[in-house]
Design a protein around this motif. Structure first.
Motif, PDB file in Angstrom:
ATOM      1  N   MET A 297       0.829  -1.209   0.000  1.00  0.00           N
ATOM      2  CA  MET A 297       0.000   0.000   0.000  1.00  0.00           C
ATOM      3  C   MET A 297       0.864   1.259   0.000  1.00  0.00           C
ATOM      4  SD  MET A 297      -3.187   0.360  -0.236  1.00  0.00           S
ATOM      5  CE  MET A 297      -4.210   1.809  -0.460  1.00  0.00           C
ATOM      6  N   VAL A 298       2.011   1.198   0.664  1.00  0.00           N
ATOM      7  CA  VAL A 298       2.961   2.322   0.611  1.00  0.00           C
ATOM      8  C   VAL A 298       3.397   2.569  -0.828  1.00  0.00           C
ATOM      9  CG1 VAL A 298       5.293   3.052   1.266  1.00  0.00           C
ATOM     10  CG2 VAL A 298       3.781   2.069   2.972  1.00  0.00           C
ATOM     11  N   GLN A 299       3.664   1.477  -1.539  1.00  0.00           N
ATOM     12  CA  GLN A 299       4.083   1.603  -2.937  1.00  0.00           C
ATOM     13  C   GLN A 299       2.944   2.098  -3.823  1.00  0.00           C
ATOM     14  OE1 GLN A 299       5.491  -2.343  -3.716  1.00  0.00           O
ATOM     15  NE2 GLN A 299       7.082  -2.229  -2.146  1.00  0.00           N
ATOM     16  N   GLU A 300       1.726   1.713  -3.499  1.00  0.00           N
ATOM     17  CA  GLU A 300       0.571   2.173  -4.278  1.00  0.00           C
ATOM     18  C   GLU A 300       0.343   3.672  -4.104  1.00  0.00           C
ATOM     19  OE1 GLU A 300      -2.986   2.480  -6.433  1.00  0.00           O
ATOM     20  OE2 GLU A 300      -1.476   0.886  -6.442  1.00  0.00           O
ATOM     21  N   THR A 301       0.497   4.167  -2.883  1.00  0.00           N
ATOM     22  CA  THR A 301       0.213   5.584  -2.602  1.00  0.00           C
ATOM     23  C   THR A 301       1.443   6.476  -2.742  1.00  0.00           C
ATOM     24  OG1 THR A 301       0.594   5.182  -0.222  1.00  0.00           O
ATOM     25  CG2 THR A 301      -1.671   4.977  -1.041  1.00  0.00           C
ATOM     26  N   GLY A 302       2.626   5.869  -2.931  1.00  0.00           N
ATOM     27  CA  GLY A 302       3.839   6.691  -3.070  1.00  0.00           C
ATOM     28  C   GLY A 302       3.758   7.689  -4.207  1.00  0.00           C
ATOM     29  N   PRO A 303       3.469   7.267  -5.450  1.00  0.00           N
ATOM     30  CA  PRO A 303       3.325   8.241  -6.540  1.00  0.00           C
ATOM     31  C   PRO A 303       2.182   9.225  -6.321  1.00  0.00           C
ATOM     32  CG  PRO A 303       3.591   6.012  -7.403  1.00  0.00           C
ATOM     33  CD  PRO A 303       3.382   5.875  -5.936  1.00  0.00           C
ATOM     34  N   LEU A 304       1.166   8.807  -5.550  1.00  0.00           N
ATOM     35  CA  LEU A 304       0.040   9.718  -5.280  1.00  0.00           C
ATOM     36  C   LEU A 304       0.499  10.899  -4.440  1.00  0.00           C
ATOM     37  CD1 LEU A 304      -3.042  10.167  -5.540  1.00  0.00           C
ATOM     38  CD2 LEU A 304      -3.291   8.905  -3.394  1.00  0.00           C
ATOM     39  N   HIS A 305       1.316  10.650  -3.424  1.00  0.00           N
ATOM     40  CA  HIS A 305       1.830  11.729  -2.577  1.00  0.00           C
ATOM     41  C   HIS A 305       2.821  12.602  -3.340  1.00  0.00           C
ATOM     42  CE1 HIS A 305      -0.294  10.246   0.815  1.00  0.00           C
ATOM     43  NE2 HIS A 305       0.425   9.145   0.974  1.00  0.00           N
ATOM     44  N   ARG A 306       3.623  11.976  -4.174  1.00  0.00           N
ATOM     45  CA  ARG A 306       4.670  12.736  -4.864  1.00  0.00           C
ATOM     46  C   ARG A 306       4.145  13.501  -6.067  1.00  0.00           C
ATOM     47  NH1 ARG A 306      10.117   8.953  -5.145  1.00  0.00           N
ATOM     48  NH2 ARG A 306      10.276   8.499  -2.927  1.00  0.00           N
ATOM     49  N   TYR A 307       3.348  12.812  -6.897  1.00  0.00           N
ATOM     50  CA  TYR A 307       2.982  13.382  -8.195  1.00  0.00           C
ATOM     51  C   TYR A 307       1.481  13.610  -8.380  1.00  0.00           C
ATOM     52  CZ  TYR A 307       7.688  11.616  -9.021  1.00  0.00           C
ATOM     53  OH  TYR A 307       9.017  11.347  -8.919  1.00  0.00           O
ATOM     54  N   GLY A 308       0.651  12.982  -7.522  1.00  0.00           N
ATOM     55  CA  GLY A 308      -0.787  13.189  -7.660  1.00  0.00           C
ATOM     56  C   GLY A 308      -1.508  12.074  -8.391  1.00  0.00           C
ATOM     57  N   ILE A 309      -0.836  10.945  -8.670  1.00  0.00           N
ATOM     58  CA  ILE A 309      -1.474   9.823  -9.350  1.00  0.00           C
ATOM     59  C   ILE A 309      -1.037   8.535  -8.667  1.00  0.00           C
ATOM     60  CG2 ILE A 309       0.381   9.645 -11.070  1.00  0.00           C
ATOM     61  CD1 ILE A 309      -1.815   8.794 -13.093  1.00  0.00           C
ATOM     62  N   ASN A 310      -1.984   7.631  -8.433  1.00  0.00           N
ATOM     63  CA  ASN A 310      -1.655   6.379  -7.759  1.00  0.00           C
ATOM     64  C   ASN A 310      -0.969   5.404  -8.714  1.00  0.00           C
ATOM     65  OD1 ASN A 310      -4.363   6.537  -8.868  1.00  0.00           O
ATOM     66  ND2 ASN A 310      -4.589   4.421  -8.251  1.00  0.00           N
ATOM     67  N   LEU A 311      -0.300   4.409  -8.139  1.00  0.00           N
ATOM     68  CA  LEU A 311       0.510   3.496  -8.934  1.00  0.00           C
ATOM     69  C   LEU A 311      -0.336   2.675  -9.899  1.00  0.00           C
ATOM     70  CD1 LEU A 311       3.356   2.331  -9.414  1.00  0.00           C
ATOM     71  CD2 LEU A 311       2.843   0.618  -7.665  1.00  0.00           C
ATOM     72  N   SER A 312      -1.500   2.188  -9.441  1.00  0.00           N
ATOM     73  CA  SER A 312      -2.327   1.341 -10.305  1.00  0.00           C
ATOM     74  C   SER A 312      -2.845   2.087 -11.524  1.00  0.00           C
ATOM     75  CB  SER A 312      -3.505   0.775  -9.504  1.00  0.00           C
ATOM     76  OG  SER A 312      -4.274   1.819  -8.939  1.00  0.00           O
ATOM     77  N   ALA A 313      -2.898   3.414 -11.473  1.00  0.00           N
ATOM     78  CA  ALA A 313      -3.355   4.198 -12.621  1.00  0.00           C
ATOM     79  C   ALA A 313      -2.231   4.468 -13.616  1.00  0.00           C
ATOM     80  CB  ALA A 313      -3.961   5.521 -12.152  1.00  0.00           C
ATOM     81  N   ILE A 314      -1.027   4.702 -13.107  1.00  0.00           N
ATOM     82  CA  ILE A 314       0.069   5.074 -14.011  1.00  0.00           C
ATOM     83  C   ILE A 314       0.848   3.860 -14.518  1.00  0.00           C
ATOM     84  CG2 ILE A 314       1.785   5.390 -12.174  1.00  0.00           C
ATOM     85  CD1 ILE A 314       2.927   7.725 -13.722  1.00  0.00           C
ATOM     86  N   TRP A 315       0.905   2.764 -13.736  1.00  0.00           N
ATOM     87  CA  TRP A 315       1.815   1.682 -14.076  1.00  0.00           C
ATOM     88  C   TRP A 315       1.483   0.974 -15.391  1.00  0.00           C
ATOM     89  CZ3 TRP A 315       6.509   0.768 -13.130  1.00  0.00           C
ATOM     90  CH2 TRP A 315       7.071  -0.481 -13.375  1.00  0.00           C
ATOM     91  N   PRO A 316       0.216   0.616 -15.685  1.00  0.00           N
ATOM     92  CA  PRO A 316      -0.044  -0.065 -16.967  1.00  0.00           C
ATOM     93  C   PRO A 316       0.338   0.766 -18.173  1.00  0.00           C
ATOM     94  CG  PRO A 316      -1.925  -0.260 -15.483  1.00  0.00           C
ATOM     95  CD  PRO A 316      -1.010   0.750 -14.882  1.00  0.00           C
ATOM     96  N   ARG A 317       0.282   2.064 -18.046  1.00  0.00           N
ATOM     97  CA  ARG A 317       0.630   2.958 -19.154  1.00  0.00           C
ATOM     98  C   ARG A 317       2.137   3.208 -19.207  1.00  0.00           C
ATOM     99  NH1 ARG A 317      -3.850   3.296 -16.697  1.00  0.00           N
ATOM    100  NH2 ARG A 317      -5.785   3.621 -17.849  1.00  0.00           N
ATOM    101  N   LEU A 318       2.762   3.239 -18.024  1.00  0.00           N
ATOM    102  CA  LEU A 318       4.208   3.471 -17.976  1.00  0.00           C
ATOM    103  C   LEU A 318       4.993   2.318 -18.589  1.00  0.00           C
ATOM    104  CD1 LEU A 318       6.176   5.646 -16.786  1.00  0.00           C
ATOM    105  CD2 LEU A 318       6.420   4.133 -14.822  1.00  0.00           C
ATOM    106  N   MET A 319       4.424   1.111 -18.554  1.00  0.00           N
ATOM    107  CA  MET A 319       5.106  -0.052 -19.106  1.00  0.00           C
ATOM    108  C   MET A 319       5.428   0.106 -20.593  1.00  0.00           C
ATOM    109  SD  MET A 319       5.731  -2.421 -16.854  1.00  0.00           S
ATOM    110  CE  MET A 319       5.880  -3.921 -17.824  1.00  0.00           C
ATOM    111  N   HIS A 320       4.666   0.961 -21.288  1.00  0.00           N
ATOM    112  CA  HIS A 320       4.869   1.145 -22.731  1.00  0.00           C
ATOM    113  C   HIS A 320       6.100   2.000 -23.051  1.00  0.00           C
ATOM    114  CE1 HIS A 320       1.101  -0.758 -23.924  1.00  0.00           C
ATOM    115  NE2 HIS A 320       0.537  -0.163 -22.896  1.00  0.00           N
TER     116      HIS A 320
END
Length: 463
Positions: A297-320
């Motif tokens: 959960m720390v890893q999921e919310t880490g990008p949310l605190h830093r950048y404003g987007i949670n990991l599950s939202a950005i990760w599938p797109r970042l893989m490209h």
């Protein structure tokens, strides 16, 4: 030859399937065979297989099919296994129960409101009963989180002591509040201890840095309570002034060096516990009932605190946009995580089977051996769970570094302008998060690049 066989297996099944699922399944089936027939019979079977030139008999082929099917199932449900170990145990019995829990208004406020609570005490009781593991696990983790937070706050107080000394013994803060009954004997004891320490220090006798640290910490506590202890202010001021004069004297360099070392030690210890707290637990409202789940959960919310987007939202797109090297590192970390979780589960199941086989074991197996087998299985379960926690940390480091490094390339792929500063970037990612999760169109700060705009205009022209 062995390497060639492994290469063929990897090409046929995939590296992740082979390491994370097939090998654990093979070990599990072999262990079950051992529990059933014993080591002597297994050796005989292996010798017969060796003598036949490794020609697969129907029996061996059947075992290989069983191993493959078990591995296939385990590899297919590894996502469910992650959820299990991450503590996603909360169970919703019925939609009516969820509806009742969604109403936050009290009963007396529902009379003239178009909402009606429909209680079903049987369903509620079943719901509470089924969620006992989730509730107890979460309470345990919340308790651990709060205790770790208290330790972090105490470390901050420890760090305040050398900072107070460096600031010339002036105003300070301490979360502990003293009463007059506590402060009177404390001042007397501190005076006596400090006089004894001062005599030994000036005469060149032996003294310890810890002893001096304790004297300073006690004085800092009194100085922090100075405003509250009106009738003791003079005594506190005189004591602190004497300690300040001694500390700043020309011949007291050893005391100042001791404070510097104590500051570095306190800063290092506080940084360590603070980093561990932030890497282990998310905000209290998101705490899950397992340690592995909280780290995830720390890893999921880490990008949310830093950048404003949670990991599950950005990760599938970042893989490209990830390069091959980054994907390989992440895949290796993910394979190891899957392997530890599957081995932990199979070790637990093996322990249950070992308990059952204790009553139906082959003749000749001693009770001590049976107990050791059962203990080894459950120790393996716990050990692989701890390894899974470390694997989750390692996987999170790779994922977070990928987000930090390649997130702007994802904006390029999406045809969006890069941010001009950190504040603008957080706005962009926040709007994209709302767009991904809710379908809200991005507005403020989100602009197409010139090439994307020209492509959009060309499309309109062609239409």
């Amino acid at each position: 030859m062995t390497e060639a066989v492994l290469d063929q297996f990897q090409k046929l099944f995939g590296k992740g399937f082979l390491i994370a699922a097939f090998v654990p399944s093979l070990l599990f089936v072999s262990f079950l065979k051992f529990l059933r027939v014993g080591w002597a019979q297994m050796q005989t079977n292996l010798n017969n297989l060796w003598a036949s030139g490794w020609k697969l008999s129907l029996n061996v082929l059947a075992y290989l099919v069983i191993v493959y099917l078990l591995a296939y199932v385990l590899y297919g449900v590894r996502g469910l296994l992650h959820n299990l170990y991450q503590g996603r145990w909360d169970i919703n019995v019925s939609t009516k129960q969820r509806y009742n829990e969604a109403i936050i208004l009290p009963n007396w406020a529902l009379k003239n409101v178009p909402l009606t609570r429909k209680p079903n005490f049987i369903v509620k009781g079943i719901h509470l009963l089924l969620n006992i593991p989730f509730t107890l696990g979460r309470r345990w983790e919340v308790s651990s989180f709060r205790k770790l937070k208290e330790i972090s706050e105490v470390r901050v107080t420890v760090l305040d002591v050398p900072l107070w000394v460096r600031r010339e013994f002036g105003g300070t803060f301490n979360q502990n509040r003293l009463t007059y009954e506590q402060a009177f004997p404390l001042i007397d004891n501190l005076n006596a201890k400090y006089e004894d320490f001062l005599k030994r220090f000036r005469s060149g006798d032996e003294w310890t840095e810890t002893e001096y640290w304790q004297l300073l910490a006690t004085a800092q506590l009194l100085r922090a309570n100075r405003k509250r202890l009106e009738y003791l202010r003079t005594a506190i001021d005189l004591l602190v002034a004497e300690m300040k004069e001694t500390h700043n004297a020309k011949g007291a360099k050893a005391l100042r060096d001791a404070v510097d070392r104590l500051f570095n030690s306190a800063d290092r210890e506080w940084g360590s516990i603070y980093s561990h707290l932030n890497a282990t637990f998310p905000d209290e409202r998101w705490i899950r009932p397992t340690r592995l789940g909280n780290i995830a959960m720390v890893q999921e919310t880490g990008p949310l605190h830093r950048y404003g987007i949670n990991l599950s939202a950005i990760w599938p797109r970042l893989m490209h946009v990830l390069p091959v090297e980054a994907r390989q590192r992440i895949e290796e970390a993910n394979i190891y995580l899957d392997f530890t979780l599957i081995m932990s589960l199979l070790s637990f199941i093996s322990g249950g089977v070992a308990i059952y086989s204790a009553f139906y074991s082959p003749s000749g197996r001693s009770k001590i051996t049976t107990v050791l087998l059962i203990g080894a299985c459950f120790i393996g379960f716990w050990s692989f769970y701890q390894l899974a926690i470390q694997a989750t940390r390692g996987f999170g480091v790779e994922v977070q570094s990928a987000v930090d490094t390649y997130r702007l390339k994802l904006l390029d792929l999406l045809g969006l302008e890069r941010p001009v500063d950190a504040e603008n970037e957080k706005k962009i990612w926040t709007h994209l998060r709302y767009f991904i999760s809710q379908g809200d169109l991005p507005t403020e700060g989100v602009r197409l690049t010139k090439s994307a705009q020209s492509e959009k205009e060309e499309k309109k022209t062609d239409e």
